[in-house]
Design an enzyme around this catalytic site. Structure first.
Site, short mmCIF file in Angstrom:
data_model
loop_
_atom_site.label_atom_id
_atom_site.label_comp_id
_atom_site.label_asym_id
_atom_site.label_seq_id
_atom_site.Cartn_x
_atom_site.Cartn_y
_atom_site.Cartn_z
N ARG A 228 0.85 -1.19 0.00
CA ARG A 228 0.00 0.00 0.00
C ARG A 228 0.88 1.24 0.00
NH1 ARG A 228 -3.46 -2.72 -1.55
NH2 ARG A 228 -5.48 -3.18 -0.63
N HIS A 276 -0.84 0.37 -9.71
CA HIS A 276 -1.59 -0.55 -8.82
C HIS A 276 -2.21 -1.70 -9.63
CE1 HIS A 276 -3.85 -0.81 -4.72
NE2 HIS A 276 -3.73 -2.01 -5.27
P1 NDP Z 1 -1.71 -11.64 4.91
O1 NDP Z 1 -2.63 -11.10 5.93
O2 NDP Z 1 -1.88 -13.04 4.45
O3 NDP Z 1 -0.20 -11.48 5.39
C1 NDP Z 1 0.25 -10.36 6.07
C2 NDP Z 1 1.66 -10.62 6.60
O4 NDP Z 1 2.15 -9.41 7.20
C3 NDP Z 1 1.69 -11.70 7.69
O5 NDP Z 1 2.83 -12.49 7.55
C4 NDP Z 1 1.78 -10.88 8.98
O6 NDP Z 1 2.43 -11.55 10.06
C5 NDP Z 1 2.62 -9.71 8.52
N1 NDP Z 1 2.43 -8.56 9.40
C6 NDP Z 1 1.32 -7.83 9.63
N2 NDP Z 1 1.54 -6.85 10.53
C7 NDP Z 1 2.84 -6.97 10.89
C8 NDP Z 1 3.68 -6.28 11.79
N3 NDP Z 1 3.22 -5.25 12.52
N4 NDP Z 1 4.96 -6.68 11.93
C9 NDP Z 1 5.44 -7.73 11.21
N5 NDP Z 1 4.69 -8.43 10.32
C10 NDP Z 1 3.40 -8.07 10.17
O7 NDP Z 1 -1.82 -10.63 3.66
P2 NDP Z 1 -1.64 -10.97 2.10
O8 NDP Z 1 -0.35 -11.64 1.92
O9 NDP Z 1 -2.87 -11.62 1.58
O10 NDP Z 1 -1.61 -9.49 1.48
C11 NDP Z 1 -0.61 -8.55 1.84
C12 NDP Z 1 -0.94 -7.18 1.28
O11 NDP Z 1 -0.68 -7.12 -0.12
C13 NDP Z 1 -2.39 -6.74 1.37
O12 NDP Z 1 -2.72 -6.30 2.68
C14 NDP Z 1 -2.48 -5.64 0.34
O13 NDP Z 1 -2.21 -4.40 0.95
C15 NDP Z 1 -1.37 -5.99 -0.65
N6 NDP Z 1 -1.91 -6.30 -1.99
C16 NDP Z 1 -1.56 -5.49 -3.04
C17 NDP Z 1 -2.02 -5.76 -4.31
C18 NDP Z 1 -1.58 -4.95 -5.48
O14 NDP Z 1 -2.11 -5.09 -6.57
N7 NDP Z 1 -0.58 -4.10 -5.33
C19 NDP Z 1 -2.93 -6.89 -4.57
C20 NDP Z 1 -3.18 -7.71 -3.41
C21 NDP Z 1 -2.70 -7.40 -2.16
P3 NDP Z 1 1.79 -12.87 10.73
O15 NDP Z 1 1.81 -13.93 9.65
O16 NDP Z 1 2.71 -13.18 11.83
O17 NDP Z 1 0.40 -12.51 11.14
C1 OXD Z 2 -5.82 -5.86 -3.00
C2 OXD Z 2 -5.46 -4.89 -4.03
O1 OXD Z 2 -5.66 -5.57 -1.82
O2 OXD Z 2 -5.92 -5.02 -5.18
O3 OXD Z 2 -6.30 -6.95 -3.36
O4 OXD Z 2 -4.70 -3.98 -3.77
#
Ligand code: NDP
Ligand code: OXD
Length: 313
Positions: A228, A276
């Site tokens: 993000r 994006h």
């Molecule tokens: P998940 O919820 O599956 O994974 C999030 C990861 O971040 C987990 O490993 C979590 O740790 C870690 N995390 C969260 N908070 C912290 C913290 N404070 N300190 C350390 N680690 C942390 O999310 P996804 O993998 O499904 O998606 C990730 C992001 O990708 C989305 O939130 C979105 O913003 C972005 N995205 C962007 C897209 C684009 O087109 N650019 C498309 C899709 C997604 P733990 O496992 O220990 O909980």
């Molecule tokens: C998502 C994105 O979060 O498209 O899936 O950014």
């Protein structure tokens, strides 16, 4: 009367979602916020990405809310989100796979110096450089080892990059070193030649890509943000690149989207900008997940992919 699903997305996009949902659930009533008349008290479910603040609170019968995206920060942007209403996020292997493809592609473009060859092609320059650093000598660090981060890490590991990930809790992923929690962040950063952000945007992670973080990376490190725009302090990134500490960046997400024409990122010679598009949720797959969740709920089965309101993701 059958249940009512309210679609709170830009009206122009709404057919992308209404058509596949109507195809597989012809009995479900669908209304598009901003286009159709509907009674607030009739709405059972909402499908959205960034609902208008206050909208969800005004729906007294709301059973649950679906996020069109994997990231749910758009819902937390509504200070009045009714927290007794479960929020289900989009988790889909196709989306994760496309995200991982983007990450691998831009990691290799940087690693193989492709932008330099593109520039030389424009000048018709035939220059054979020494071979690039080997993948096994290059350390990639992924912030966020969740659904998407883990898959990206596995692909990079399979290309022999020295791969590590940072998450809140410790992970066991074959061939991927796990760093966990704030106490291990600096050690993780110090070993990351390529840093890739795949974190959810929460109060804890907002602004995590900043001057202090960049200073903890090795000299010449490269930064990729596919999570993000709120994770990155854009002016800090430009300063770190212009000072020569960072070698460049690939950015798919921005503080303001669409990226304003006035942004210096557009024309920065060491920054790659994409709008994006790292991965886009497939409406047909999302439609199926929505209809399945409604059916599970009706049959008394637990909902899947629920967001934890305390963690913020
Ligand atoms: P998940 O919820 O599956 O994974 C999030 C990861 O971040 C987990 O490993 C979590 O740790 C870690 N995390 C969260 N908070 C912290 C913290 N404070 N300190 C350390 N680690 C942390 O999310 P996804 O993998 O499904 O998606 C990730 C992001 O990708 C989305 O939130 C979105 O913003 C972005 N995205 C962007 C897209 C684009 O087109 N650019 C498309 C899709 C997604 P733990 O496992 O220990 O909980
Ligand atoms: C998502 C994105 O979060 O498209 O899936 O950014």
């Amino acid at each position: 009367m059958s249940d009512l699903l309210l679609l709170a997305v830009p009206v122009a996009w709404s057919p992308l979602w209404t058509i596949p949902i109507a195809e597989i659930a012809p009995d479900l009533r669908i209304a598009v916020h901003g286009r159709d008349e509907y009674a607030l008290g009739d709405v059972d479910y909402v499908l959205s990405f960034r609902p208008e603040p206050g909208l969800l609170k005004s729906l007294p019968k709301l059973k649950f809310v679906f996020s069109i995206g994997a990231g749910v920060d758009g819902f937390f942007a509504d200070p009045e989100y009714p927290r007794h209403v479960p929020l289900i996020r989009f988790v889909d292997h196709t989306l994760s796979r496309e995200m991982a493809q983007y990450v691998v592609m831009h990691t290799l473009i940087h690693h193989r110096q492709q932008r330099m060859f593109d520039a030389w092609q424009k000048e018709k320059k035939w220059r054979q450089t020494i071979p690039p650093r080997r993948t096994e000598d290059t350390r990639v660090g992924i912030l966020g080892l969740g659904e998407i981060g883990t898959l990206a890490a596995e692909h990079l590991r399979d290309l022999d990059f020295q791969t590590a990930g940072w998450s809140r809790t410790r992970k066991t992923v074959r061939g991927v070193e796990s760093f966990a929690g704030d106490a291990e962040l600096n050690t993780f950063l110090a070993r990351s030649d390529i840093l890739i952000c795949l974190l959810p945007l929460t109060p804890d992670t907002r602004g995590i890509l900043n001057t202090k973080t960049f200073a903890a990376l090795p000299r010449d490190a490269f930064v990729m943000n596919v999570a993000r725009g709120g994770h990155l302090i854009e002016s800090d990134l430009i300063a770190a690149i212009d000072s020569g500490h960072l070698s460049g960046a690939t950015l798919d997400v921005f503080q303001t989207e669409p990226l304003p024409e006035s942004s210096p990122l557009w024309a920065h010679p060491k920054v790659t900008v994409t709008p994006h598009v790292a991965a886009i949720s497939d409406p047909r797959i999302a439609a199926k997940q929505v209809v399945d969740a409604i059916a599970r709920n009706r049959n008394g089965k637990p909902l899947e992919n629920l967001v934890d309101f305390d963690r913020g993701y």
